[in-house]
Design an enzyme around this catalytic site. Structure first.
Site, PDB file in Angstrom:
ATOM      1  N   LYS A 180       0.831  -1.212   0.000  1.00  0.00           N
ATOM      2  CA  LYS A 180       0.000   0.000   0.000  1.00  0.00           C
ATOM      3  C   LYS A 180       0.865   1.262   0.000  1.00  0.00           C
ATOM      4  O   LYS A 180       0.648   2.190  -0.783  1.00  0.00           O
ATOM      5  CB  LYS A 180      -0.917  -0.003   1.232  1.00  0.00           C
ATOM      6  CG  LYS A 180      -1.824  -1.204   1.342  1.00  0.00           C
ATOM      7  CD  LYS A 180      -2.664  -1.152   2.582  1.00  0.00           C
ATOM      8  CE  LYS A 180      -1.839  -1.189   3.857  1.00  0.00           C
ATOM      9  NZ  LYS A 180      -1.080  -2.439   4.019  1.00  0.00           N
ATOM     10  N   THR A 181       1.857   1.300   0.885  1.00  0.00           N
ATOM     11  CA  THR A 181       2.689   2.501   1.011  1.00  0.00           C
ATOM     12  C   THR A 181       3.482   2.769  -0.259  1.00  0.00           C
ATOM     13  O   THR A 181       3.569   3.904  -0.730  1.00  0.00           O
ATOM     14  CB  THR A 181       3.637   2.356   2.212  1.00  0.00           C
ATOM     15  OG1 THR A 181       2.868   2.166   3.407  1.00  0.00           O
ATOM     16  CG2 THR A 181       4.519   3.583   2.358  1.00  0.00           C
ATOM     17  N   ASP A 240       0.426   7.780   6.156  1.00  0.00           N
ATOM     18  CA  ASP A 240       0.860   6.390   6.107  1.00  0.00           C
ATOM     19  C   ASP A 240       0.621   5.703   7.444  1.00  0.00           C
ATOM     20  O   ASP A 240       1.012   6.225   8.504  1.00  0.00           O
ATOM     21  CB  ASP A 240       2.354   6.337   5.744  1.00  0.00           C
ATOM     22  CG  ASP A 240       2.800   4.922   5.407  1.00  0.00           C
ATOM     23  OD1 ASP A 240       1.946   4.133   4.956  1.00  0.00           O
ATOM     24  OD2 ASP A 240       3.988   4.624   5.593  1.00  0.00           O
ATOM     25  N   ASP A 241       0.000   4.528   7.392  1.00  0.00           N
ATOM     26  CA  ASP A 241      -0.313   3.760   8.603  1.00  0.00           C
ATOM     27  C   ASP A 241      -1.076   4.620   9.612  1.00  0.00           C
ATOM     28  O   ASP A 241      -0.571   4.995  10.674  1.00  0.00           O
ATOM     29  CB  ASP A 241       0.971   3.219   9.252  1.00  0.00           C
ATOM     30  CG  ASP A 241       1.376   1.885   8.665  1.00  0.00           C
ATOM     31  OD1 ASP A 241       0.542   1.260   7.993  1.00  0.00           O
ATOM     32  OD2 ASP A 241       2.538   1.489   8.856  1.00  0.00           O
ATOM     33  N   LYS A 282     -11.849  16.652   6.142  1.00  0.00           N
ATOM     34  CA  LYS A 282     -13.034  17.277   5.558  1.00  0.00           C
ATOM     35  C   LYS A 282     -12.823  18.748   5.209  1.00  0.00           C
ATOM     36  O   LYS A 282     -13.692  19.363   4.584  1.00  0.00           O
ATOM     37  CB  LYS A 282     -14.210  17.173   6.548  1.00  0.00           C
ATOM     38  CG  LYS A 282     -14.682  15.748   6.808  1.00  0.00           C
ATOM     39  CD  LYS A 282     -15.367  15.166   5.577  1.00  0.00           C
ATOM     40  CE  LYS A 282     -15.987  13.806   5.869  1.00  0.00           C
ATOM     41  NZ  LYS A 282     -16.657  13.245   4.678  1.00  0.00           N
ATOM     42  N   LYS A 290       5.243  -7.494  -0.775  1.00  0.00           N
ATOM     43  CA  LYS A 290       6.390  -7.062   0.017  1.00  0.00           C
ATOM     44  C   LYS A 290       7.058  -8.255   0.698  1.00  0.00           C
ATOM     45  O   LYS A 290       8.288  -8.375   0.719  1.00  0.00           O
ATOM     46  CB  LYS A 290       5.925  -6.040   1.068  1.00  0.00           C
ATOM     47  CG  LYS A 290       7.037  -5.404   1.880  1.00  0.00           C
ATOM     48  CD  LYS A 290       6.453  -4.354   2.824  1.00  0.00           C
ATOM     49  CE  LYS A 290       7.532  -3.714   3.676  1.00  0.00           C
ATOM     50  NZ  LYS A 290       6.970  -2.701   4.603  1.00  0.00           N
TER      51      LYS A 290
END
Length: 739
Positions: A548-549, A602-603, A630, A706
């Protein structure tokens, strides 16, 4: 004839500006009528000319003068004076009267306002045909107010060539209806105020600017729209005559605040504005210099800044020149009152003193306070209201045309002296494209850094005793290209940080990957081009090691957005909740200054300190993230994309984070033979046959890309032949890795 000086028979005659004689004496001086226009006869009294009139209460050997006349002519009562007719005086082209009250007493109701247009009509009605000269003083009754009128200046018309005759300041001229009449306040008086077109200098535009008010010529580039706003709000009213402003019912802008990121030219603008204005020498002070260890000294320094302006306004009134006060780092002394807990209250007192001087009971109209700060949010709200620092101008990052202007400014001398390669001139638009989100100071630093390469190239490093080769000194495009790799903008993309997150590269492992990447690229394109999408947030979720990262970082680099920041837990180790919130908030505030920005969270579970047991998470940090997810960028034309990553979406859903993202996309694990084989062949360079055997051993389970790459590297190190990895060794390493 010679006559004796006497008093006027009636006090009211002192307001006519005439001298009085007996009817028989006047008849002897003027046996025939001197003119047919009804104008009074004129006589010389010693060396001064006056209008004369007959009065029955005066003896034949007397000429009666009022006290102001006797003082001006230096004549005592009963003194003998020569009197003779004054023939054919020149006409006054213009005359300026200095006006004050005859009785020098402070009026309780404040200064008496005089309409100079009505006063002009009164002067013509009462004194047309009389003669005047510079320096003469007389008394006048204007609408029940007795005024002292001093002739400040007069110019004659030379009928020979039609031009004004200014050669003799004491020349005597006759006031007629074509004469241009103007008025000014007497020096030092605060008893009268004036309005109308006949104020001295008030019928024409004020010469506010000394020269060409062109920012690029002043060495300031990329701020055309900001300059237009400054001129319109702060200077346009000062160009017009003061009586027009009174008719409009408005006052001048007394203060403006320049705010924005460091290095964008706030201080430079303030200094250069002071140089081109027809104003008093600007007073420049840094905020921290105001503070003093002695009680009351800080407030005294504020009063000193305004003292000269107060004095001149009392003396000259509307004719006072503009006083400019430039205050840098204004947030140091003008923090919101009550926010500083130092026990002394000096900051609050300084703010109060500044408020009273800018817009207090005796407010000044001849000042312009220019404040500068990087932290507008810290300044007391009372200072920012209309009437005080009412003009707020954000000096932000220059756009592409602005960067071209700045590049031209900092290479101007090089072009003029042929020290700039033509390739650089031709590629200035390209350099401007490559310097997205550079401030003006950073562009200047870029040129300096590039020049250092050119200077070093013309030196013999091994023998510095040799003189430099001046003829070869030329700034080339290659020098700027090398400088761009060294100078990193504060509000630019942190490419090195992003590259570290994609160290192993991105592998297109199949249709699932293609579909996901296409969706992500479409979202980036939407933010870049759609004016209706100022904010878009994307959540990438999936199991640990799914990539994902790396995928998010690669998407950020490919977006080429000028502002990219990564917010991760490892950068905030040891931070308190408050410090974490401030750090996150500051990054979002910085992103609002760029036309296109991207923030990678991230995370997220690590950022909010989520754990399955004990104190579950930091609610303060969670609420900060929820609010900022938002918040649409406040400025028109600014767009922000937020990419978040998480491995526990089901838990974040309970916290409301998942619902706060606009789009949610899953990053899947490798779950087919073709996907696993493609990754092993592309990255690990494993033989196709061995890759298929490994894939069959992994299936039917799924594996993160990974983790797969980590095991492949482990197998390479464990294999006797590092160039080839067999399936047996790979599966052993896979077991060691806990799969």
């Amino acid at each position: 004839m010679h006559l004796n000086v006497g008093n006027l028979p009636e006090n009211r005659l002192a307001l006519t500006n005439k001298v009085y004689l007996s009817a028989s004496t006047l008849q002897k001086l003027f046996p025939t009528k001197s003119n047919s226009k009804g104008l009074p006869p004129l006589v010389y009294v010693d060396s001064h000319a006056y209008a004369a009139c007959a009065h029955k209460g005066i003896s034949d050997n007397i000429i009666a003068l009022n006290g102001l006349h006797r003082r001006y002519c230096q004549l005592a009562l009963n003194a003998s004076v020569e009197v003779k007719p004054f023939e054919a005086p020149k006409t006054l082209a213009s005359i300026e009267f200095s006006v004050d009250l005859l009785a020098k007493k402070v009026t309780r109701g404040g200064a008496i306002d005089i309409d100079t247009d009505r006063l002009k009509n009164g002067v013509l009605l009462e004194y047309e045909g009389q003669v005047f000269e510079t320096g003469r003083v007389f008394a006048m009754d204007f609408e029940g107010v007795r005024l002292e009128m001093n002739i400040k200046d007069c110019q004659l018309v030379d009928l020979g060539n039609g031009k004004s005759d200014n050669s003799n300041n004491k020349a005597i001229g006759q006031l007629l209806s074509p004469t241009v009449i103007t008025f000014s306040k007497a020096k030092g008086t605060n008893l009268v105020s004036m309005s109308g077109e006949s104020i001295s200098g008030g019928g024409v535009a004020n010469n506010l600017f000394l020269g060409d008010f062109d920012f690029e010529k002043l060495g300031i580039g990329g701020l055309t729209s900001e300059f237009n706003q400054i001129f319109r709000r702060a200077f346009a009213s000062r160009v017009w005559p003061s009586h027009i402003m009174k008719q409009m019912g408005i006052t001048h802008v007394r203060g403006m605040l320049l705010f924005g990121p460091p290095g964008c030219g706030k201080t430079l603008i303030a200094r250069q504005i002071g140089k081109v204005l027809n104003a008093r020498e600007p007073k420049i002070v840094n905020g921290p210099e105001i503070l003093d260890k002695y009680v009351g000294a800080s407030e005294g320094k504020i009063r000193e800044l305004f003292a000269d302006a107060e004095k001149e306004q009392k003396e000259a009134g509307e004719s006072s020149m503009l006083h400019i006060i430039i205050m840098d780092e204004m947030d140091a002394i003008c923090k919101a009152r009550g926010s500083v807990k130092d026990g002394t209250g000096v900051t609050d007192s300084v703010v109060n003193q500044l408020l009273s001087k800018i817009d207090g009971v005796d407010s000044l109209n001849n000042i312009l306070l220019i404040g500068m700060t990087n932290r507008k949010d810290m300044i007391d709200d009372a200072l920012l209201r209309p009437g005080r620092l009412e003009l707020h101008v954000e000096i932000g990052l220059p756009d592409e045309p602005g960067r071209i202007q700045i590049l031209n400014i900092h290479t101007k001398s090089m072009r003029a002296t042929n020290r700039l390669n033509q390739e650089v001139v031709d590629k200035l638009p390209l350099i401007a494209q490559r310097t997205k989100n550079f401030t003006g100071a950073e562009i200047e630093g870029l040129i300096k850094d590039a020049a250092s390469f050119a200077l070093t190239r013309c030196l013999d490093i091994n023998d510095l005793t040799k003189p430099p080769d001046v003829k070869k000194l030329l700034l080339q495009y290659a020098d700027i290209d090398r400088a761009l790799s060294e100078i990193q903008p504060k509000f630019g993309a942190k490419n090195q940080e992003l590259k570290a997150l994609v160290r192993n590269g991105i592998v297109n492992y199949g249709d699932n990957f293609d579909s996901l990447v296409t969706t992500l690229q479409r979202l980036v394109a939407q933010v870049r081009s759609s004016s209706r999408t100022p904010l878009l947030s994307l959540l990438l979720h999936g199991q640990s090691s799914s990539g994902k990262t790396a995928l998010a970082a690669n998407l950020a680099m490919e977006s080429t957005f000028p502002f990219i920041r990564v917010i991760s837990a490892d950068e905030m180790i040891g931070y308190s909740e408050h410090t974490k919130c401030q750090t996150i908030h500051r990054i979002f505030l910085d992103s609002y200054k760029s036309p296109l920005s991207l923030i990678l969270l991230d995370d997220i579970e690590r950022i909010i300190d989520y754990v399955p047991i004990g104190p579950r998470f930091s609610n303060t940090v969670l609420q900060t993230i929820l609010v900022l997810l938002k918040k649409i960028p406040p400025d028109e034309g600014r767009r922000l994309m937020i990419i978040g990553t998480t491995s526990v979406p089901h838990l974040l859903e309970d916290l409301g984070i998942v619902q706060s993202f606009s789009v949610s996309q899953e990053v899947p694990l490798l779950s087919s033979k073709e996907e696993i084989v493609e990754v092993l062949q592309s990255i690990a360079k494993i033989d196709p046959t061995e890759a298929e055997e490994i894939a069959y051993a992994i299936l039917p389970k799924s594996i993160g890309i990974k983790q797969l790459l980590m095991v492949a590297e482990m197998a390479k190190e464990s294999s006797s032949d590092s160039a080839a990895v067999d399936a047996t060794t790979f599966l052993e390493c896979l077991h060691i890795a806990g799969f």
